[in-house]
Design a protein around this motif. Structure first.
Motif, PDB file in Angstrom:
ATOM      1  N   UNK A 161      11.045  -6.854  -0.070  1.00  0.00           N
ATOM      2  CA  UNK A 161      11.398  -5.768   0.533  1.00  0.00           C
ATOM      3  C   UNK A 161      11.278  -4.972   0.358  1.00  0.00           C
ATOM      4  N   UNK A 162      10.887  -3.724   1.482  1.00  0.00           N
ATOM      5  CA  UNK A 162      10.509  -2.170   0.994  1.00  0.00           C
ATOM      6  C   UNK A 162      11.912  -1.718   0.415  1.00  0.00           C
ATOM      7  N   UNK A 163      12.987  -1.464   0.838  1.00  0.00           N
ATOM      8  CA  UNK A 163      13.876  -1.126   0.005  1.00  0.00           C
ATOM      9  C   UNK A 163      14.135  -1.626  -1.405  1.00  0.00           C
ATOM     10  N   UNK A 164      13.576  -3.395  -2.303  1.00  0.00           N
ATOM     11  CA  UNK A 164      14.120  -3.451  -3.099  1.00  0.00           C
ATOM     12  C   UNK A 164      13.167  -2.289  -4.549  1.00  0.00           C
ATOM     13  N   UNK A 183      15.881  -7.677   1.005  1.00  0.00           N
ATOM     14  CA  UNK A 183      16.400  -5.654   1.075  1.00  0.00           C
ATOM     15  C   UNK A 183      17.186  -5.610   0.515  1.00  0.00           C
ATOM     16  N   UNK A 184      17.470  -4.232  -0.179  1.00  0.00           N
ATOM     17  CA  UNK A 184      18.935  -3.817  -0.854  1.00  0.00           C
ATOM     18  C   UNK A 184      18.821  -4.928  -2.027  1.00  0.00           C
TER      19      UNK A 184
END
Lengths: 181, 181, 181
Positions: free
Chosen positions: B65-68, B84-85
């Motif tokens: 995910x982008x938020x990684x 994510x996260x």
């Protein structure tokens, strides 16, 4: 690191785009500071959290931060606050009532992948619906596992892992979560 | 708060940019709703998570995910799901196997900064490599500390803090994490 | 899912915008890989974390990731590192010293909403100020509740929930957090 310097020698239009995004952010950041005394991630200054809730057909007065991930079949009632860094997984169905506080960092899962991973992808994902009543407070970073039903007026302490169901007005905390007091 | 109103009196091109970003988001959100029954943060509707994995030279079938946040030297195998996260910190080297589930909110650290902080910035960061085998399930919000080695087929419960190593097929949970059952 | 395909039949300018955002991301991602050996969420490659700290009037040398949410009256000293996925809630006032490490996923609250939720929105939010001294290390995913005062040089273990105050140089962990060793 100056971002504009990173674009030296690249197409002019990309530098323009970066500059415009930065100007847009600066204006919105200033308005949020002045009007709401807060500073939010870029996507949250761009997009409104009541609009996100409306797009998802959640109830009147409910709001959802941009960083919330919503999967599958999720129904949320009125006046519920869904914080940032949250996961509402309705792949196995998820229902949340009115006037809940789904604190920042809360993940609610209606599927699980333990057996998928340990079997090297052979075993399927497993699904079970989750239900959260009205007037529930789910504390920050708490995880609700698939199959859980929480009654109305429940309070879940911060950092809890809830893997069984609890009746109305339960006060629970811990990993796994147990009744407190 | 209506974002367009916040741009009154500002340059026209910034209002255009905001409108286009909003239209882009609306179209992509609708497509994600229709085709994948999900609603994701703006950056995740813009950019593909298999592309991010490819950019990082992670194995075939792995997605991120982008938020990684990925730091330093991180090697990830095939068919691993990174949620994510998450934080994959390879500043002291990090290796993750195939068919793992790195759940949302998992942080894996190969450095630590306790002494840096308490010494007022005098003490250096400390580094130690981390290794996660194949077919591991790391539950949501779990933290893996620097120096840890987890064998193949390990299951780490939600909200755990893992600060020592465990052999193949361990089932662990808690802060600090211990063998369960 | 190819994002460009999702825009077939839509306005040409939106496809252009998506392409430009993707090109911008690719260039910045490559520069971050080469110069800093890291890969960050889109908003963090666009915007600088020292600039965010400066905008918030935090002290010299302090940096704050884009995904940090800052509410109300928050004062932060010098050379403090504020990680991603964090919440600095100063709605009831929050003060943080120099050389702190506010790890990824830390939430510091100076208000709470338990009674708001369980009363169905009747009871008001409750506020109490929070103070964190100099040289404190707050471990990943830890939550600091409203009213807490931590002295200088405190170390809070990962995944902790801190709901009372501790003097200088305390080493605490757990939910609720207690002195360790």
């Amino acid at each position: 690191m100056n971002r504009e310097d990173l674009l030296i020698g690249k197409e002019e239009k990309l530098l323009s785009l970066l500059k415009e995004l930065t100007e847009l952010k600066t204006i919105l950041d200033n308005q949020f500071k002045e009007k709401l005394t807060r500073n939010l991630p870029f996507a949250d200054v761009l997009f409104d959290r009541w609009e996100k809730a409306k797009f998802l057909n959640f109830g009147e007065g409910t709001s959802v931060y941009d960083s919330c991930h919503v999967f599958g079949n999720v129904v949320v009632g009125k006046n519920t606050w869904v914080g940032p860094f949250t996961i509402l997984d309705g792949s196995g169905r998820l229902q949340i009532g009115d006037f809940c506080c789904i604190s920042a960092g809360v993940h609610i899962y209606s599927h699980e992948t333990v057996n998928w991973a340990t079997s090297g992808g052979e075993a399927p994902y497993e699904y079970a619906p989750v239900q959260i009543g009205d007037r529930c407070y789910i504390g920050p970073h708490s995880i609700i596992a698939s199959g859980v039903v929480l009654g109305d007026g429940c309070v879940v302490g911060a950092n809890s892992f809830v893997n069984k169901s609890f009746p109305n007005n339960s006060r629970i905390a811990g990993s796994p979560a147990k009744e407190i007091r």
